[in-house]
Design an enzyme around this catalytic site. Structure first.
Site, PDB file in Angstrom:
ATOM      1  N   GLU A  74      37.365  30.631  57.703  1.00  0.00           N
ATOM      2  CA  GLU A  74      37.784  29.721  56.489  1.00  0.00           C
ATOM      3  C   GLU A  74      38.009  27.901  57.069  1.00  0.00           C
ATOM      4  O   GLU A  74      38.377  27.875  56.357  1.00  0.00           O
ATOM      5  CB  GLU A  74      39.352  30.163  55.398  1.00  0.00           C
ATOM      6  CG  GLU A  74      39.032  31.700  54.757  1.00  0.00           C
ATOM      7  CD  GLU A  74      37.773  31.309  53.966  1.00  0.00           C
ATOM      8  OE1 GLU A  74      37.613  30.080  53.685  1.00  0.00           O
ATOM      9  OE2 GLU A  74      37.990  32.277  52.958  1.00  0.00           O
ATOM     10  N   ARG A  77      36.020  24.732  56.097  1.00  0.00           N
ATOM     11  CA  ARG A  77      36.542  24.092  55.144  1.00  0.00           C
ATOM     12  C   ARG A  77      37.097  23.115  56.268  1.00  0.00           C
ATOM     13  O   ARG A  77      36.775  21.864  55.934  1.00  0.00           O
ATOM     14  CB  ARG A  77      38.049  24.062  54.547  1.00  0.00           C
ATOM     15  CG  ARG A  77      36.829  25.769  53.587  1.00  0.00           C
ATOM     16  CD  ARG A  77      38.859  26.338  52.694  1.00  0.00           C
ATOM     17  NE  ARG A  77      38.231  27.580  52.035  1.00  0.00           N
ATOM     18  CZ  ARG A  77      38.673  28.293  50.658  1.00  0.00           C
ATOM     19  NH1 ARG A  77      39.052  27.105  50.440  1.00  0.00           N
ATOM     20  NH2 ARG A  77      38.298  29.049  50.582  1.00  0.00           N
ATOM     21  N   ASP A 100      26.919  37.365  52.641  1.00  0.00           N
ATOM     22  CA  ASP A 100      25.936  36.486  52.311  1.00  0.00           C
ATOM     23  C   ASP A 100      25.572  35.517  53.482  1.00  0.00           C
ATOM     24  O   ASP A 100      24.950  35.081  53.410  1.00  0.00           O
ATOM     25  CB  ASP A 100      27.459  35.789  51.183  1.00  0.00           C
ATOM     26  CG  ASP A 100      28.310  35.354  51.544  1.00  0.00           C
ATOM     27  OD1 ASP A 100      28.527  35.590  52.473  1.00  0.00           O
ATOM     28  OD2 ASP A 100      29.515  35.442  50.262  1.00  0.00           O
ATOM     29  N   GLU A 105      28.544  28.781  43.425  1.00  0.00           N
ATOM     30  CA  GLU A 105      27.077  29.014  44.026  1.00  0.00           C
ATOM     31  C   GLU A 105      25.753  28.812  43.055  1.00  0.00           C
ATOM     32  O   GLU A 105      24.740  28.291  43.744  1.00  0.00           O
ATOM     33  CB  GLU A 105      26.938  30.233  44.528  1.00  0.00           C
ATOM     34  CG  GLU A 105      28.056  30.816  46.120  1.00  0.00           C
ATOM     35  CD  GLU A 105      29.327  30.604  46.137  1.00  0.00           C
ATOM     36  OE1 GLU A 105      29.882  30.767  44.327  1.00  0.00           O
ATOM     37  OE2 GLU A 105      30.685  31.008  47.292  1.00  0.00           O
TER      38      GLU A 105
HETATM   39  C1  DMJ Z   1      33.367  28.536  49.546  1.00  0.00           C
HETATM   40  O1  DMJ Z   1      34.547  28.937  50.714  1.00  0.00           O
HETATM   41  C2  DMJ Z   1      32.383  28.926  50.412  1.00  0.00           C
HETATM   42  O2  DMJ Z   1      30.830  28.285  50.256  1.00  0.00           O
HETATM   43  C3  DMJ Z   1      32.256  30.630  50.833  1.00  0.00           C
HETATM   44  O3  DMJ Z   1      30.922  31.177  51.361  1.00  0.00           O
HETATM   45  C4  DMJ Z   1      32.218  31.505  50.101  1.00  0.00           C
HETATM   46  N1  DMJ Z   1      33.165  31.358  49.026  1.00  0.00           N
HETATM   47  C5  DMJ Z   1      33.682  29.691  48.844  1.00  0.00           C
HETATM   48  C6  DMJ Z   1      33.304  29.858  46.953  1.00  0.00           C
HETATM   49  O4  DMJ Z   1      32.811  30.311  46.385  1.00  0.00           O
END
Ligand code: DMJ
Length: 465
Positions: free
Chosen positions: A123, A127, A250, A366
């Site tokens: 994270e 971010r 993912d 998404e």
């Molecule tokens: C975000 O922090 C990123 O896109 C991550 O890959 C998946 N979760 C959240 C958004 O849904």
């Protein structure tokens, strides 16, 4: 401001002026949603400002806004300025130059990673490292790159496991690691940020560590080419063999492809090329409602669940980026069907039973990210229509007095008290880019990290075919 992207302050401000004086182009376009584009972009920008101002008023200096109680939330015992760092490049893209300048100054003066806290490497990477790097590229503010380098150095010890697969947590001050059990998404979604840091600082170590982690994960794929959900970083053994494109896996796939796109790395391309046939063979699912991607056992390929959800909705964008427009369009149609079932998409949906499995909606981006990619590649107004409907629903059900709130349930529409930083970094950015003039961002020249931070290869690509 924004030199690397060649959207100078005056151009950006010029765009701000354009969206106030709407409509000259509208009359010429034909389709009504085409005509609405400028109005929609202006509306998205106004709503983004509503959420950003809510954060500033009630949560400034902290990580996130709590949009119902009008207070703040911090991830750890001390704030890491999640929302300002994640939002900076959206401010620039929306032409909010003065706001971006103030935010960059605040970050440069107040953000320190010299903190005795154990943070989640994934994270923090997507971010903060991603936000600092794109912020640096867009503003030219070297202080942001210095912060990124400091953060990168503090995160490096997390890669020191027997397998090269990183631990999940690392103490920013002491370098102490924990979290032996990780997942492909957390271990394999690092190379855009660490790779870009290497290129921008001329220090190969970051790229090398992230690439080793990506390869270590790929090498542990099953005989039929699938990977599982959980893995032990010490032993390299899978601890959960459920295979899918959803949470915990993912963005591993996303980064295999994007590593090639951004760095021209042929090994990454080969890893993507070897992965996608297995995904399409074992996870893709044809039903009477269309194309979906479900779950299967990584060793046998046997279907284990017929669920898809808000997170999986990133995959049409990745398919489109890979050139598979046919599947991309079909899967996006399925995501939209899922969205329309309750007028907001659920976290998890059983596409065979036509049943919501997890009803929450944390304001995820998404589906709109995929609509943006598909619109950019096809110019088909259906994706603008789709974006417009999604934006209207988003406003209708999630807007609050202080910002935007997640939903506890897309069925009852009951709200919950969170607005994660990705709402400003991603959800509003993709809405905006979908409707804004194309020269707002040179789509073909950037690679978005998984948190929607666009990174541009300002360095010489070594290998790309
Ligand atoms: C975000 O922090 C990123 O896109 C991550 O890959 C998946 N979760 C959240 C958004 O849904």
């Amino acid at each position: 401001m924004n030199r690397m992207f060649r959207i100078t302050a005056s151009v950006a401000l010029g765009f701000a002026a354009l969206i106030v004086n709407t409509h000259p182009v509208a009359a010429q376009t034909g389709s009504s949603v085409q005509a609405d584009k400028r109005t929609l972009a202006a509306d998205v920008r106004a709503e983004f400002l509503h959420a950003w101002n809510g954060y500033k008023k009630y949560a400034w200096g902290n990580d996130d806004l709590k949009p119902l109680s009008k207070t703040h939330h911090n991830w750890y015992s001390e704030p890491l300025l999640m929302t300002p760092v994640d939002t900076l490049d959206t401010l620039v893209l929306m032409g909010l130059d003065e706001e971006a300048q103030k935010t960059a100054d605040y970050i440069a003066k107040n953000l320190s990673f010299d903190k005795d806290i154990s943070v989640q490497k994934f994270e923090i990477t997507i971010r903060l490292l991603g936000g600092l790097l794109s912020g640096y590229q867009m503003t030219g503010d070297k202080r942001l790159l210095d912060l990124a380098e400091d953060l990168g150095n503090r995160l490096l010890p997390a890669f020191e496991s027997k397998t090269g697969i990183p631990y999940r947590y690392i103490n920013l001050k002491t370098g102490e690691v924990r979290g032996e059990e990780t997942n492909p998404a957390e271990a394999g979604t690092l190379i855009i940020e660490f790779g870009a840091l290497s290129k921008l600082t001329n220090k190969p170590v970051y790229f090398e560590k992230a690439k080793r982690a990506l390869k270590a994960m790929f090498e542990r794929r099953s005989k039929i080419g699938l990977i599982g959900t959980r893995i032990n970083v010490e032993t390299g053994e899978w601890t959960n063999k459920d295979s899918h494109i959803s949470a915990e896996i993912d963005s591993y796939y996303e980064y295999l492809l994007k590593c090639w796109k951004l760095f021209g790395d042929r090994e990454c391309k080969a890893m993507w090329d070897k992965s996608i046939p297995a995904i399409n063979k074992y996870l893709a699912d044809e039903t009477k409602t269309g194309l979906w991607y479900g779950h299967a056992d990584m060793d046998t390929g046997k279907r284990t669940a017929t669920t898809y959800g808000a997170l999986d909705a990133f995959f049409p964008a990745v398919l489109a980026l890979s050139g598979d427009m046919k599947r991309a369009k079909r899967l996006q149609a399925s995501s939209f069907l899922m969205w329309n079932k309750h007028g907001i998409e659920p976290e998890v949906y059983d596409y065979v039973a036509d049943e919501v499995k997890h009803p929450g909606y944390p304001l995820r981006p998404e589906i709109i990210e995929s609509a943006y990619y598909l619109y950019r590649y096809t110019k088909d107004p259906r994706y603008l229509e789709m974006g417009k409907k999604i934006f209207e629903d988003f406003k209708k059900y999630c807007r609050t007095e202080a910002g935007y709130a997640s939903l506890k349930s897309v069925i009852t529409k009951e709200k919950s008290d969170t607005m994660q930083s990705f709402v400003l970094a991603e959800t509003f950015k993709y809405f905006y880019l979908l409707f804004a003039p194309e020269d707002t961002l040179e789509f073909e020249k950037v690679v978005f990290n998984t948190e929607a931070h666009p990174i541009r290869a300002t360095w010489k690509s070594e290998e790309k075919d």
